[in-house]
Design an enzyme around this catalytic site. Structure first.
Site, PDB file in Angstrom:
ATOM      1  N   CYS A 263      -7.502  -6.424  -6.671  1.00 25.25           N
ATOM      2  CA  CYS A 263      -6.743  -5.389  -5.957  1.00 25.25           C
ATOM      3  C   CYS A 263      -6.050  -4.417  -6.918  1.00 25.25           C
ATOM      4  O   CYS A 263      -6.187  -3.192  -6.782  1.00 25.25           O
ATOM      5  CB  CYS A 263      -5.754  -6.017  -4.984  1.00 25.25           C
ATOM      6  SG  CYS A 263      -4.371  -6.905  -5.751  1.00 25.25           S
ATOM      7  N   HIS A 311      -0.241  -8.027  -3.429  1.00 18.79           N
ATOM      8  CA  HIS A 311      -1.443  -7.259  -3.067  1.00 18.79           C
ATOM      9  C   HIS A 311      -1.112  -5.778  -3.038  1.00 18.79           C
ATOM     10  O   HIS A 311       0.005  -5.379  -2.696  1.00 18.79           O
ATOM     11  CB  HIS A 311      -1.979  -7.701  -1.698  1.00 18.79           C
ATOM     12  CG  HIS A 311      -3.328  -7.138  -1.387  1.00 18.79           C
ATOM     13  ND1 HIS A 311      -4.479  -7.599  -1.985  1.00 18.79           N
ATOM     14  CD2 HIS A 311      -3.711  -6.124  -0.568  1.00 18.79           C
ATOM     15  CE1 HIS A 311      -5.518  -6.900  -1.531  1.00 18.79           C
ATOM     16  NE2 HIS A 311      -5.077  -5.999  -0.676  1.00 18.79           N
ATOM     17  N   HIS A 323      -8.894  -0.909  -0.343  1.00 14.70           N
ATOM     18  CA  HIS A 323      -8.395  -2.011  -1.163  1.00 14.70           C
ATOM     19  C   HIS A 323      -9.508  -3.007  -1.433  1.00 14.70           C
ATOM     20  O   HIS A 323     -10.550  -3.010  -0.782  1.00 14.70           O
ATOM     21  CB  HIS A 323      -7.197  -2.703  -0.487  1.00 14.70           C
ATOM     22  CG  HIS A 323      -7.542  -3.542   0.700  1.00 14.70           C
ATOM     23  ND1 HIS A 323      -6.934  -4.743   0.976  1.00 14.70           N
ATOM     24  CD2 HIS A 323      -8.443  -3.337   1.717  1.00 14.70           C
ATOM     25  CE1 HIS A 323      -7.412  -5.252   2.092  1.00 14.70           C
ATOM     26  NE2 HIS A 323      -8.321  -4.417   2.562  1.00 14.70           N
TER      27      HIS A 323
END
Length: 348
Positions: A263, A311, A323
């Protein structure tokens, strides 16, 4: 006819008694341990598997970010060690040159039978030559004293640089140990997630892949499509355009592109394509720009999730982001309300 008397049975004593007691206890234990058919623990339901796998993926991602940070710190420490070693080598070379000069002077003194220069001049029969050479010897003596002080200082400098290098090496060993620990944590959690997923039927696995964390558009393109919300600047537009080209590429923990990403690796690569250097981890990227509220979001902003800032995605407008979700789920477009929102940062 002879009468037959019934033999009276004697009680067990000693070894025989202990043997009988042991057999009796073993029989009782066996009976207690086998009350009926054995019952295995019930298999977890598909919903339970999903909940446990989602938790494992979140924990693995948090460990991945710690791994990324430890890897970056270990690399920086290794560069520092190399620089200190180079500096120690340069200083040692200068020290050796100075030592050689002093050694040459000492050898000359030895060849002249160790007679003090002032005494040698006193024995000279030429007064003018005596005065000229006296001034020279005085200057030479000052130079030798300066050279000796220089050598002493250089010895101390080399020792200090070597001590710093040794300290950095110890720090590097500690960082590499932390790196291995985080790597082992990630691998263990991902392996457990794979074991749980292997229990699902094909239909249940398909439902899992289409559920939270697996939804979103994964169709790769050559850039951002027309009609999107305009980015606030050219660099943000370039970052968004890069993120669109990454759609469909696999998630690989620790990866920063170009063929796979985690990520924070994706957001770092997107902004690198726009000429901006971002830190490596989620918990450092959140401080890499100006904080903005959810209502202020604009394309190119970094959006962060979960309380541990584990994240990150790249906002593209209309409540959506690009993402890298998790292993098995490639880079994709997803709504930002898919996960607990933790904050946002505008890089440029």
């Amino acid at each position: 006819m002879a009468a037959h008397r019934k033999t009276k049975q004697r009680p067990y004593t000693g070894t025989a008694a202990r043997t009988a007691a042991t057999l009796a206890l073993a029989g009782a234990a066996t009976a207690a341990a086998l009350p009926g058919p054995a019952h295995a623990d019930p298999a977890p339901t598909a919903a339970q598997v999903k909940a446990r796998v989602d938790r494992l993926y979140r924990e693995a991602e948090a460990a991945t970010e710690q791994y990324n940070g430890a890897k970056e710190e270990a690399a920086a420490t290794a560069r520092s060690v190399d620089a200190l070693r180079d500096e120690a080598a340069r200083r040692t070379e200068r020290l050796n040159t100075a030592r050689q000069a002093l050694g040459a002077y000492a050898a000359a003194q030895y060849r002249s039978s160790g007679i003090d220069p002032a005494l040698q001049l006193a024995l000279s029969s030429d007064p003018d030559q005596y005065l000229r050479r006296a001034a020279y010897v005085e200057r030479a003596g000052e130079r030798r004293a300066t050279e000796l002080r220089t050598v002493r200082r250089q010895v101390a400098d080399v020792a200090q640089v070597r001590a710093e290098a040794a300290g950095q090496l110890r720090e590097l060993a500690a960082r590499r140990a932390a790196l291995k620990e985080h790597k082992d944590t990630v691998r263990a959690k991902l392996a457990e997630a794979r074991r749980l997923l292997a229990r699902l039927t094909p239909a249940e696995r398909a439902a899992f892949d289409a559920s939270e964390g697996g939804r979103g558009d994964v169709h790769a393109g050559r850039g951002a499509p027309r009609g999107l919300t305009a980015a606030p600047g050219s660099r943000a537009a370039q970052a968004v355009a890069f993120a669109y080209t990454a759609l469909g590429k696999p998630y690989v923990w620790g990866a920063t592109g170009p063929s796979s990403f985690d990520c924070s690796g994706l957001t770092q690569a997107a902004w690198r394509a726009a000429g901006v250097s971002l830190p490596r981890t989620t918990y450092t990227q959140i401080n890499a720009g100006r904080r903005v509220s959810r209502s202020e979001l604009a394309p190119g902003d970094l959006v962060f999730f979960y309380s541990g800032i584990s994240h990150v995605g790249l906002y593209i407008g209309n409540g959506r982001m690009i993402h890298a979700p998790r292993p098995g789920a490639p880079v994709r477009i997803a709504p930002i309300d898919q996960m607990p929102f933790a904050g946002a940062t505008r890089v440029a």
